[in-house]
Design a protein around this motif. Structure first.
Motif, PDB file in Angstrom:
ATOM      1  N   ASN A 209       0.848  -1.195   0.000  1.00 22.83           N
ATOM      2  CA  ASN A 209       0.000   0.000   0.000  1.00 22.83           C
ATOM      3  C   ASN A 209       0.877   1.236   0.000  1.00 22.83           C
ATOM      4  OD1 ASN A 209       0.358   1.023   2.909  1.00 22.83           O
ATOM      5  ND2 ASN A 209      -0.268  -1.113   3.260  1.00 22.83           N
ATOM      6  N   ASP A 210       0.234   2.390  -0.154  1.00 23.98           N
ATOM      7  CA  ASP A 210       0.975   3.656  -0.260  1.00 23.98           C
ATOM      8  C   ASP A 210       0.632   4.615   0.877  1.00 23.98           C
ATOM      9  OD1 ASP A 210      -1.603   4.316  -0.971  1.00 23.98           O
ATOM     10  OD2 ASP A 210      -1.060   5.269  -2.881  1.00 23.98           O
ATOM     11  N   VAL A 211       0.216   4.081   2.022  1.00 26.36           N
ATOM     12  CA  VAL A 211      -0.086   4.931   3.172  1.00 26.36           C
ATOM     13  C   VAL A 211       1.203   5.603   3.657  1.00 26.36           C
ATOM     14  CG1 VAL A 211      -1.005   4.971   5.520  1.00 26.36           C
ATOM     15  CG2 VAL A 211      -1.973   3.393   3.838  1.00 26.36           C
ATOM     16  N   PRO A 212       1.174   6.895   3.973  1.00 32.30           N
ATOM     17  CA  PRO A 212       2.385   7.545   4.489  1.00 32.30           C
ATOM     18  C   PRO A 212       2.835   6.915   5.810  1.00 32.30           C
ATOM     19  CG  PRO A 212       0.789   9.182   3.779  1.00 32.30           C
ATOM     20  CD  PRO A 212       0.078   7.854   3.751  1.00 32.30           C
ATOM     21  N   VAL A 213       4.124   6.585   5.891  1.00 30.26           N
ATOM     22  CA  VAL A 213       4.698   5.922   7.061  1.00 30.26           C
ATOM     23  C   VAL A 213       6.120   6.428   7.237  1.00 30.26           C
ATOM     24  CG1 VAL A 213       5.452   3.716   8.048  1.00 30.26           C
ATOM     25  CG2 VAL A 213       3.328   3.821   6.754  1.00 30.26           C
ATOM     26  N   LEU A 214       6.533   6.603   8.502  1.00 29.08           N
ATOM     27  CA  LEU A 214       7.930   6.880   8.801  1.00 29.08           C
ATOM     28  C   LEU A 214       8.557   5.600   9.344  1.00 29.08           C
ATOM     29  CD1 LEU A 214      10.365   8.780   9.101  1.00 29.08           C
ATOM     30  CD2 LEU A 214       9.527   9.348  11.393  1.00 29.08           C
ATOM     31  N   MET A 215       9.624   5.162   8.700  1.00 26.52           N
ATOM     32  CA  MET A 215      10.373   3.998   9.151  1.00 26.52           C
ATOM     33  C   MET A 215      11.744   4.454   9.633  1.00 26.52           C
ATOM     34  SD  MET A 215       9.445   1.367   6.036  1.00 26.52           S
ATOM     35  CE  MET A 215      10.580   0.143   6.674  1.00 26.52           C
ATOM     36  N   VAL A 216      12.187   3.909  10.769  1.00 31.76           N
ATOM     37  CA  VAL A 216      13.521   4.173  11.285  1.00 31.76           C
ATOM     38  C   VAL A 216      14.148   2.842  11.674  1.00 31.76           C
ATOM     39  CG1 VAL A 216      13.007   6.512  12.095  1.00 31.76           C
ATOM     40  CG2 VAL A 216      12.638   4.582  13.636  1.00 31.76           C
ATOM     41  N   GLY A 217      15.467   2.746  11.520  1.00 26.71           N
ATOM     42  CA  GLY A 217      16.140   1.508  11.894  1.00 26.71           C
ATOM     43  C   GLY A 217      17.623   1.583  11.672  1.00 26.71           C
TER      44      GLY A 217
ATOM     45  N   THR B 202      17.734   5.794   8.136  1.00 32.76           N
ATOM     46  CA  THR B 202      18.657   4.724   8.491  1.00 32.76           C
ATOM     47  C   THR B 202      19.727   5.242   9.444  1.00 32.76           C
ATOM     48  OG1 THR B 202      18.339   3.638   6.350  1.00 32.76           O
ATOM     49  CG2 THR B 202      20.302   3.042   7.614  1.00 32.76           C
ATOM     50  N   LEU B 203      19.881   4.570  10.562  1.00 35.59           N
ATOM     51  CA  LEU B 203      20.960   4.867  11.499  1.00 35.59           C
ATOM     52  C   LEU B 203      22.176   4.068  11.073  1.00 35.59           C
ATOM     53  CD1 LEU B 203      21.820   6.352  14.088  1.00 35.59           C
ATOM     54  CD2 LEU B 203      21.049   4.349  15.378  1.00 35.59           C
ATOM     55  N   ARG B 204      23.149   4.749  10.530  1.00 37.96           N
ATOM     56  CA  ARG B 204      24.325   4.094   9.973  1.00 37.96           C
ATOM     57  C   ARG B 204      25.334   3.721  11.067  1.00 37.96           C
ATOM     58  NH1 ARG B 204      23.053   2.284   4.977  1.00 37.96           N
ATOM     59  NH2 ARG B 204      22.248   3.950   3.626  1.00 37.96           N
ATOM     60  N   GLY B 205      25.936   2.543  10.910  1.00 36.10           N
ATOM     61  CA  GLY B 205      27.021   2.132  11.787  1.00 36.10           C
ATOM     62  C   GLY B 205      26.591   1.699  13.171  1.00 36.10           C
ATOM     63  N   ALA B 206      25.335   1.330  13.329  1.00 38.35           N
ATOM     64  CA  ALA B 206      24.828   0.914  14.644  1.00 38.35           C
ATOM     65  C   ALA B 206      24.435  -0.556  14.599  1.00 38.35           C
ATOM     66  CB  ALA B 206      23.636   1.760  15.046  1.00 38.35           C
ATOM     67  N   PHE B 207      24.807  -1.284  15.643  1.00 39.84           N
ATOM     68  CA  PHE B 207      24.493  -2.705  15.754  1.00 39.84           C
ATOM     69  C   PHE B 207      23.513  -2.887  16.900  1.00 39.84           C
ATOM     70  CE2 PHE B 207      28.484  -2.431  13.556  1.00 39.84           C
ATOM     71  CZ  PHE B 207      28.449  -3.442  12.618  1.00 39.84           C
ATOM     72  N   ARG B 208      22.287  -2.436  16.686  1.00 39.92           N
ATOM     73  CA  ARG B 208      21.291  -2.470  17.751  1.00 39.92           C
ATOM     74  C   ARG B 208      19.910  -2.689  17.161  1.00 39.92           C
ATOM     75  NH1 ARG B 208      22.397   3.894  18.931  1.00 39.92           N
ATOM     76  NH2 ARG B 208      24.485   2.984  18.953  1.00 39.92           N
ATOM     77  N   HIS B 209      19.022  -3.176  17.990  1.00 40.13           N
ATOM     78  CA  HIS B 209      17.652  -3.444  17.570  1.00 40.13           C
ATOM     79  C   HIS B 209      16.730  -2.450  18.252  1.00 40.13           C
ATOM     80  CE1 HIS B 209      14.215  -5.566  16.096  1.00 40.13           C
ATOM     81  NE2 HIS B 209      13.817  -5.986  17.284  1.00 40.13           N
ATOM     82  N   THR B 210      16.037  -1.668  17.454  1.00 41.56           N
ATOM     83  CA  THR B 210      15.210  -0.507  17.792  1.00 41.56           C
ATOM     84  C   THR B 210      16.096   0.703  18.059  1.00 41.56           C
ATOM     85  OG1 THR B 210      14.930  -0.677  20.209  1.00 41.56           O
ATOM     86  CG2 THR B 210      13.488  -2.042  18.823  1.00 41.56           C
ATOM     87  N   VAL B 211      15.597   1.868  17.645  1.00 41.36           N
ATOM     88  CA  VAL B 211      16.464   3.046  17.664  1.00 41.36           C
ATOM     89  C   VAL B 211      15.806   4.292  18.240  1.00 41.36           C
ATOM     90  CG1 VAL B 211      17.877   2.244  15.723  1.00 41.36           C
ATOM     91  CG2 VAL B 211      15.835   3.612  15.254  1.00 41.36           C
ATOM     92  N   TYR B 212      14.492   4.274  18.484  1.00 41.92           N
ATOM     93  CA  TYR B 212      13.821   5.503  18.904  1.00 41.92           C
ATOM     94  C   TYR B 212      13.748   5.663  20.416  1.00 41.92           C
ATOM     95  CZ  TYR B 212      10.102   8.799  20.069  1.00 41.92           C
ATOM     96  OH  TYR B 212       9.395   9.838  20.624  1.00 41.92           O
ATOM     97  N   GLY B 213      14.041   6.856  20.871  1.00 42.27           N
ATOM     98  CA  GLY B 213      13.686   7.300  22.202  1.00 42.27           C
ATOM     99  C   GLY B 213      14.426   6.674  23.360  1.00 42.27           C
ATOM    100  N   GLY B 214      15.447   5.855  23.078  1.00 42.71           N
ATOM    101  CA  GLY B 214      16.115   5.172  24.182  1.00 42.71           C
ATOM    102  C   GLY B 214      15.227   4.151  24.859  1.00 42.71           C
ATOM    103  N   LEU B 215      14.168   3.696  24.170  1.00 46.16           N
ATOM    104  CA  LEU B 215      13.253   2.738  24.781  1.00 46.16           C
ATOM    105  C   LEU B 215      13.953   1.417  25.077  1.00 46.16           C
ATOM    106  CD1 LEU B 215      10.090   3.475  22.613  1.00 46.16           C
ATOM    107  CD2 LEU B 215      10.317   3.868  25.073  1.00 46.16           C
ATOM    108  N   PHE B 216      14.728   0.928  24.103  1.00 43.42           N
ATOM    109  CA  PHE B 216      15.441  -0.331  24.294  1.00 43.42           C
ATOM    110  C   PHE B 216      16.864  -0.277  23.750  1.00 43.42           C
ATOM    111  CE2 PHE B 216      10.905  -1.579  23.879  1.00 43.42           C
ATOM    112  CZ  PHE B 216      10.728  -2.055  25.171  1.00 43.42           C
TER     113      PHE B 216
END
Length: 527
Positions: A443-451, A477-491
């Motif tokens: 689909n073409d729904v507007p979405v923000l993806m981060v990772g 895209t968060l370049r050079g990071a080896f982590r799972h999830t990237v927003y807000g310091g949640l995990f």
């Protein structure tokens, strides 16, 4: 990451569909049983959307610490009635539990923001508190909604009474693989008592539950923040209800064409890359951890541990570590790429290395916690419900030889993690088939993806596949990071660039004009 203990829990959630590792906030106790519900004169789906939500305090008793924290934060809790089977809305019903934190700036309130942290099968009611802390500007504009997905936590919980939380690795040979297959078959058989509800544990039905709650809240649209498995839930919602989505953020998106029991089969190379990044860090800290002065030497230390367990289990405190368990312990390298997380993992590897040399060792507190969890029964049903969701979403091959041949084909290029990530699951012996085919997300729904491009669970090729399927999306895209999830310091460690992009979209509705990148702060592995 707020600490290594939390990191280990999140890393466990990533592989939960394969290993059954218990993670997340402990669900409320209770057997899985669909509410009798009865049949109402108006049996159509509209009656669920029009129900009145009766909000109440969250604490259910003196021992309910999660409920107390929600009450202390002035949250409200409720239960909403939904159909067990949406194709039969006049039939049996179940209860779905949710929490609400009111927008802190009601005069500028935009609507309701649903949050799902992943899993699958991780309760979300409590975690709205973390979202509020991580994004105060977001919490000012939205009521934060945490919904425990159906059969999870307080939402008509399902528990198969499994004696273990984990199948683990297939091991080094056919005999070990056959033992893991026998365990998977036994675990599946224990869920047969719930065969009447198992087909309805799917992500599609959880998305439908979200839409019932949206309507019952009086919202014409909902906004959504999902991470890890929560991104797949968001993808499915967008496909089923594209016109009811407002602002949607997917943090570490999963490939919607692969989600199901065999998703982790694609993660071995990414986890190996994290292990190599950690090894470079450990080599620079050889003086402290004594694991090797070069990356190659550190990896050779890990290899020696693996060779030792093929000769016999290692004694680690009161636990035994064999070829089934060791890859699960080493998987915890994915818990984060900070100095704290890498140092904690290095301390674990040091203990295992000493044990491999026959030295009497005491596990670190984190290693003790993980080993205790892996050897414990699935008391609260977390592992069985995680598996039930995956099995309901996509059918798995019912031929064990399919998995063994795949493992053998990758022994050379994935010797450590391949037998874990490519092993079969109870879904190969599941007592029921999925009620519906997998959702084809396009689909073409507007979405923000981060990772992150080094994500060990939502691999970057998978994120790109999701980006292509969601043609209205923008990818940060968060370049050079080896982590799972990237927003807000949640995990995972916070990144100001990622946080700015997410907050700007949720608060102001501004999507990046095109795909863009952020740079990770100097990660542990690069210093």
């Amino acid at each position: 990451m707020r600490g290594r203990r939390t990191a280990v829990a999140v890393a466990g959630a990533v592989v939960a569909a394969l290993t059954g590792t218990v993670t997340g906030v402990p669900p409320a106790a209770g057997a899985a049983r669909a509410d009798a519900g009865g049949r109402a004169p108006d049996a159509g789906p509209a009656r669920f959307q029009q129900q009145e939500i009766a909000w109440h305090r969250c604490q259910s008793g003196p021992d309910d610490t999660v409920g107390k924290e929600l009450d202390d934060a002035k949250a409200q809790c409720a239960e909403v009635t939904v159909p067990l089977d949406y194709s039969d809305p006049g039939g049996r019903t179940i209860k779905v539990a949710l929490s609400r934190l009111r927008a802190t700036d009601p005069g500028r309130r935009r609507g309701s923001l649903f949050y799902n942290p992943g899993g699958p099968g991780v309760p979300a009611m409590y975690l709205t508190l973390q979202v509020k802390q991580a994004g105060p500007a977001v919490a000012a504009r939205y009521d934060l909604i945490g919904m425990d997905p159906r059969f999870v936590g307080r939402s008509t919980p399902l528990n198969c009474g499994w004696p273990t939380v984990s199948i683990g690795s297939a091991g080094p040979d056919r005999r070990a693989f056959d033992r893991s297959a026998a365990l998977a078959k036994d675990l599946a058989s224990r869920c047969a008592v719930h065969r009447d509800v198992l087909p309805h544990a799917s992500t599609r039905n959880t998305a439908r539950d979200m839409d019932v709650i949206r309507a019952a809240l009086g919202e014409s649209k909902l906004s959504y923040l999902g991470s890890s498995y929560g991104t797949y839930l968001g993808e499915v919602y967008l496909q089923l209800f594209p016109r009811r989505a407002d602002r949607v953020v997917l943090d570490s998106a999963l490939n919607p064409d692969l989600f199901g029991p065999d998703l982790t089969s694609t993660t071995g190379p990414a986890v190996t890359a994290v292990l190599e990044n950690w090894a470079a860090w450990a080599a620079r800290h050889h003086g402290r951890y004594r694991l090797g002065a070069t990356t190659a030497q550190v990896l050779a230390t890990v290899d020696r541990i693996g060779q030792a367990v093929t000769r016999g289990p290692l004694r680690v405190g009161d636990h035994q570590v064999d070829s089934r368990v060791l890859p699960q312990l080493l998987w915890n390298v994915t818990a984060g790429d900070s100095d704290e997380a890498y140092g904690s993992f290095a301390a674990d590897v040091r203990v295992l290395s000493e044990a491999a040399r026959g030295v009497k060792v005491t596990p670190t507190p984190v290693l003790e916690q993980v080993l205790t969890g892996l050897s414990s029964p699935d008391a609260d049903g977390s592992a069985s419900v995680q598996t039930a969701i995956s099995c309901a979403d996509r059918a798995a091959s019912r031929d064990p030889d399919t998995y063994y041949r795949d493992i053998q084909a990758h022994r050379a290029d994935e010797p450590l993690f391949g037998p874990l990530t490519r092993n079969l699951t109870p879904c190969s012996f599941w007592p029921v088939a999925p009620a519906e085919p997998p959702t084809r997300v396009r689909n073409d729904v507007p979405v923000l993806m981060v990772g992150a491009d080094g994500d060990p669970a939502a691999t970057y090729p998978g994120q790109q596949a999701a980006h292509r399927a969601l043609t209205g999306s923008r990818l940060v895209t968060l370049r050079g990071a080896f982590r799972h999830t990237v927003y807000g310091g949640l995990f995972a460690p916070r990144n100001a660039c990622v946080d700015s992009a997410v907050n700007r979209y949720l608060v102001d509705g501004v999507l990046p004009a095109k795909d863009t990148t952020c740079s990770a702060a100097p990660a542990a592995g690069r210093r």
